[in-house]
Design a protein around this motif. Sequence first.
Motif, PDB file in Angstrom:
ATOM      1  N   TRP A 423       0.854  -1.189   0.000  1.00 52.14           N
ATOM      2  CA  TRP A 423       0.000   0.000   0.000  1.00 52.14           C
ATOM      3  C   TRP A 423       0.887   1.234   0.000  1.00 52.14           C
ATOM      4  O   TRP A 423       1.883   1.301   0.727  1.00 52.14           O
ATOM      5  N   LEU A 424       0.520   2.198  -0.845  1.00 50.00           N
ATOM      6  CA  LEU A 424       1.234   3.471  -0.879  1.00 50.00           C
ATOM      7  C   LEU A 424       0.227   4.605  -0.877  1.00 50.00           C
ATOM      8  O   LEU A 424      -0.745   4.587  -1.635  1.00 50.00           O
ATOM      9  N   HIS A 425       0.464   5.572  -0.001  1.00 48.91           N
ATOM     10  CA  HIS A 425      -0.371   6.774   0.086  1.00 48.91           C
ATOM     11  C   HIS A 425       0.454   7.972  -0.352  1.00 48.91           C
ATOM     12  O   HIS A 425       1.582   8.176   0.121  1.00 48.91           O
ATOM     13  N   ALA A 426      -0.076   8.758  -1.292  1.00 48.11           N
ATOM     14  CA  ALA A 426       0.593   9.962  -1.780  1.00 48.11           C
ATOM     15  C   ALA A 426      -0.228  11.185  -1.408  1.00 48.11           C
ATOM     16  O   ALA A 426      -1.383  11.302  -1.823  1.00 48.11           O
ATOM     17  N   ASP A 427       0.360  12.072  -0.614  1.00 51.76           N
ATOM     18  CA  ASP A 427      -0.298  13.298  -0.150  1.00 51.76           C
ATOM     19  C   ASP A 427       0.149  14.437  -1.068  1.00 51.76           C
ATOM     20  O   ASP A 427       1.122  15.126  -0.799  1.00 51.76           O
ATOM     21  N   ILE A 428      -0.567  14.612  -2.175  1.00 52.40           N
ATOM     22  CA  ILE A 428      -0.126  15.522  -3.236  1.00 52.40           C
ATOM     23  C   ILE A 428      -0.775  16.904  -3.099  1.00 52.40           C
ATOM     24  O   ILE A 428      -1.798  17.056  -2.424  1.00 52.40           O
ATOM     25  N   PHE A 429      -0.181  17.883  -3.762  1.00 52.54           N
ATOM     26  CA  PHE A 429      -0.756  19.236  -3.812  1.00 52.54           C
ATOM     27  C   PHE A 429      -1.601  19.423  -5.072  1.00 52.54           C
ATOM     28  O   PHE A 429      -2.569  20.175  -5.079  1.00 52.54           O
ATOM     29  N   ALA A 430      -1.194  18.771  -6.178  1.00 54.91           N
ATOM     30  CA  ALA A 430      -1.920  18.820  -7.460  1.00 54.91           C
ATOM     31  C   ALA A 430      -2.003  20.226  -8.042  1.00 54.91           C
ATOM     32  O   ALA A 430      -2.922  20.537  -8.797  1.00 54.91           O
ATOM     33  N   TRP A 431      -1.042  21.061  -7.707  1.00 53.14           N
ATOM     34  CA  TRP A 431      -1.084  22.452  -8.162  1.00 53.14           C
ATOM     35  C   TRP A 431       0.336  23.007  -8.260  1.00 53.14           C
ATOM     36  O   TRP A 431       1.182  22.709  -7.411  1.00 53.14           O
ATOM     37  N   THR A 432       0.574  23.797  -9.295  1.00 55.71           N
ATOM     38  CA  THR A 432       1.838  24.518  -9.433  1.00 55.71           C
ATOM     39  C   THR A 432       1.563  25.989  -9.158  1.00 55.71           C
ATOM     40  O   THR A 432       0.912  26.661  -9.964  1.00 55.71           O
ATOM     41  N   PRO A 433       2.031  26.525  -8.007  1.00 54.31           N
ATOM     42  CA  PRO A 433       1.700  27.907  -7.654  1.00 54.31           C
ATOM     43  C   PRO A 433       2.398  28.946  -8.524  1.00 54.31           C
ATOM     44  O   PRO A 433       1.873  30.042  -8.721  1.00 54.31           O
ATOM     45  N   SER A 434       3.585  28.636  -9.026  1.00 57.92           N
ATOM     46  CA  SER A 434       4.284  29.557  -9.933  1.00 57.92           C
ATOM     47  C   SER A 434       4.917  28.725 -11.036  1.00 57.92           C
ATOM     48  O   SER A 434       5.455  27.639 -10.788  1.00 57.92           O
TER      49      SER A 434
END
Length: 462
Positions: A423-434
Amino acid sequence: MLACFLPPDTTEAAVPVHAIAAADLAGTLDALGPAARAWAGVAGFEAKAGTHLLLPDEDGRLAGVLFGLGKPDGARTDMLLGKLAGVLPPGAYRLATFEGDLDLALTAFALGAYRFERYVAPKETWPRLVLPSEADVLAILRTAAAVHGVRDLVNTPANDLGTAELAAAVHALAAAHGAEIEEIVGDHLLAANYPLVHAVGAASARPPRLVTFTWGDPAAPKVTLVGKGVVFDTGGLNIKPDASMLLMKKDMGGAANVLGLARMVMEAGLSVRLRVVVPIVENSISGNAFRPGDVYRSRKGLTVEIGNTDAEGRLILADALAFADEEAPEVLVDMATLTGAARVALGPDLPPVYTRDDDFAAELAAASAAVADPCWRLPLWPPYDDMLKSKIADVNHISGGSYAGSITAALFLGRFVEKARTWLHADIFAWTPSAKPASPEGGEAQVIRALYAVLAARYGRR
């Protein structure tokens, strides 16, 4: 074919692009001739990383392009070529000089060429790069199309991407690959034993739902992908302040990334039995909203005390993971825009990942470096599990303090996974702020290129 590329057999005249390190500038200018050397001198071009110079011919037309890769400092330069897609004038180009991972550089160009034009008049002209015949064209196009699709979903505002619309995107992907799909909507979630998904989404006028599909040979190794699909997060009764709510259209970024990864797996024909599970809700406020202090029995049977309604993502994932785990998959991956604590710890560009499988973690780390898709393993630190204790239920879904928020969220999810081998959990942001060379500002695909590389190496094509 993506609009930013021309096929290898194109007959269109293409301007040569010389992507060079600073140390190679003098030799390149010697080969191009005295006019190019003089022009570069006047312009002060030094081949610094990410800089470019347009070279004119005697008639003032564009004769070539110099693109700087900088000085060797141990950093990867392949992804720098994504910047070319945003700085070159419209026209046809070919990569005449480049030393590095050609496929990755071409992928970077395609990622840098992304445009989200749903609400504006689209530009009709592009800089287009001729794909070299030696490149793995299908893999490049497959990767770029998947990432573009992720970005399109994340960038679409919640008024046009509600629970039904996100479910429709899952249906469309499944139908395109002949997958078997099931959708459970509204109060039917209770009958199907998804009480946490129902509780989180009950307050919205747009019904909650869970969509799942399967693809591939039933006898092949089971790979299951679970994605958080919160189409908008107000925070619920623990309402977010306005600044924290501005980007909440991207709270379905886990679902979008899972769909992108699934698309890559199916288009490549990997030898797996793939299942995708997407719980979809809108975390809204109304008289029937779930409350802090409420207790719900999860699909797994564990009772969960609600510590804060703004931590809704882990609740819907708990039911989805419990369902996914029932089949004892060989690999179970969940992806979610889960915690602000992850951004505090590692920033927006480096998602933390969690797994108990050291071998899988090592494979992912190697793939992450190879394809320039960063992630960083953080520990599932057992002593922190005590932070989730509840006095009235089996578990509280948040910790009582402000420490280790990403880790405790992962530990909570881990309680719902028992049978999966990995099992692998990825806590992503899914956004490029700049904006970065291969990442325009806005929605982003994170970790899926690295995860695909691991799955492709493990299972190959059918």
